[in-house]
Design a protein around this motif. Sequence first.
Motif, short mmCIF file in Angstrom:
data_model
loop_
_atom_site.label_atom_id
_atom_site.label_comp_id
_atom_site.label_asym_id
_atom_site.label_seq_id
_atom_site.Cartn_x
_atom_site.Cartn_y
_atom_site.Cartn_z
N VAL A 366 23.06 -25.18 0.31
CA VAL A 366 22.93 -24.51 -0.98
C VAL A 366 22.59 -23.05 -0.81
N THR A 367 21.65 -22.75 0.09
CA THR A 367 21.17 -21.39 0.27
C THR A 367 21.68 -20.81 1.58
N GLN A 368 22.13 -19.58 1.54
CA GLN A 368 22.61 -18.89 2.73
C GLN A 368 22.06 -17.47 2.72
N VAL A 369 21.50 -17.05 3.85
CA VAL A 369 20.94 -15.72 4.00
C VAL A 369 21.72 -15.00 5.10
N SER A 370 22.08 -13.76 4.84
CA SER A 370 22.78 -12.97 5.85
C SER A 370 22.08 -11.63 6.02
N PHE A 371 21.99 -11.19 7.27
CA PHE A 371 21.43 -9.90 7.64
C PHE A 371 22.57 -9.05 8.19
N GLU A 372 22.81 -7.91 7.59
CA GLU A 372 23.95 -7.08 7.96
C GLU A 372 23.49 -5.65 8.25
N THR A 373 24.06 -5.08 9.29
CA THR A 373 23.83 -3.68 9.61
C THR A 373 25.18 -3.01 9.81
N GLY A 374 25.29 -1.75 9.45
CA GLY A 374 26.55 -1.03 9.60
C GLY A 374 26.34 0.40 10.02
N TYR A 375 27.34 0.91 10.73
CA TYR A 375 27.30 2.30 11.18
C TYR A 375 28.70 2.90 11.01
N THR A 376 28.77 4.09 10.40
CA THR A 376 30.03 4.78 10.19
C THR A 376 29.87 6.24 10.60
N ARG A 377 30.84 6.73 11.33
CA ARG A 377 30.82 8.13 11.75
C ARG A 377 32.22 8.70 11.56
N MET A 378 32.33 9.76 10.77
CA MET A 378 33.62 10.39 10.50
C MET A 378 33.56 11.87 10.87
N VAL A 379 34.57 12.34 11.56
CA VAL A 379 34.68 13.75 11.95
C VAL A 379 35.99 14.28 11.38
N THR A 380 35.90 15.33 10.58
CA THR A 380 37.08 15.89 9.91
C THR A 380 37.27 17.34 10.35
N GLY A 381 38.40 17.63 10.98
CA GLY A 381 38.77 19.00 11.31
C GLY A 381 38.07 19.56 12.52
#
Length: 404
Positions: A366-381
């Motif tokens: 019935v119950t579900q727990v999720s732990f999420e981490t994210g990393y984003t790096r963008m270089v333009t020009g």
Amino acid sequence: MHHRLFLVLLNAVLFFAPLAVWAADQANEHGLPALRSVDQLAASRQPGTHGFFTDVIGRPTVTSTEFAIQDQYLRLRDLRPDSEMPVTNGLRLSTPLFNGHMLAESEVARNHATSDILLSRDRKSKSMMRFALSTQEGSFRYGLSYRIADRQFYNLPDQEVHEVWGEWGTGPLRVRSSVSEVFTNVDEDPTLPRFAQTGGRIMMALAQPAWPEVSLTFARNLNDTNPLQSGLTSQRSVADTLEGAISLTRSSWNARVASSYTMNANDLQPGQDTVSFAHMLSGAFHPIEPLSITSVISYRTDVQQWTGVRTETPVAALTVHYRHSAQLMISALGGYTGIRSSDGLTDNESVNSRGIVTWSPCGSSVTQVSFETGYTRMVTGGGASNGIVTQDVSGLVRLRLMQF
């Protein structure tokens, strides 16, 4: 659009007639009430009974369909509750015809959103309709399909697609060819251009059970952009693509290597002609049952014939899923995309990664727990030294109630 009205009526016949005929036929044979489920009707049917309708239209199979937009590299802080995520729901019906010599398939779907934010937008056109017919004669299979999706439909929107295909196989050799048409701006809005693509494709594959599959594909696409109002520029181009691929499948892994060569000629602007080379390596690995690893590496080079400008686009992605038990699953995703041109006007790259741990406390369904981490790096020009660098690090704890 008169042709669309005709196709809607045809789709309705393909979708509803098998169910109605089956129900009426069974009610007449067994003296049953008219309203019964497909499973009840199948259970009540006596072996060996036949009729005109049952010979022409076989037992239909109805399944529900769902499509959810998923962006595995979406920033966690931009995520919304599942109830607000764009989802489509529909029904798909498959029916054998003429004692199983032909298969008819029909599908209708529509956007589904309970969020007030999504409902407040302009959703006048948000549905999709599709049908297909296929048959087989000996070693030759052939068929046709049609699909139209409104502008606001979530999955492949604003497209009308027609396709006729055929496939022939004998022993290790298989040959498949198709002719298709794709149109955008299905509502023919005069303020927007209408893109049309007419294409042909032929593929020859050679496969032995113990050897890799080798395939060679040639495709030609005629692309035409027709402005429905004055002031916009027409575009017309021809793209010829030749691709060779080798695929190998084993019990615990599979891999595919492909290379393609494309010549794109612009009929109205010869200076825009380009030649492209693309190489891709993809594979999946299952060293043990709970662990799966998939990866894709590709490299594409586009060379503009008039200026000689060379644009390179490397892409790499890796996904790892590990299911420790029915209660615990761990996932890791990472990707890199770069695009650089020899004239220095374009020099961008992005790196995305995400880690997810999903846990069901005490084996609960019935119950579900999720732990999420994210990393984003963008270089333009200009790369990391001279370009604009944008970084994002975020975390999320998500609680799902699976059932009530």
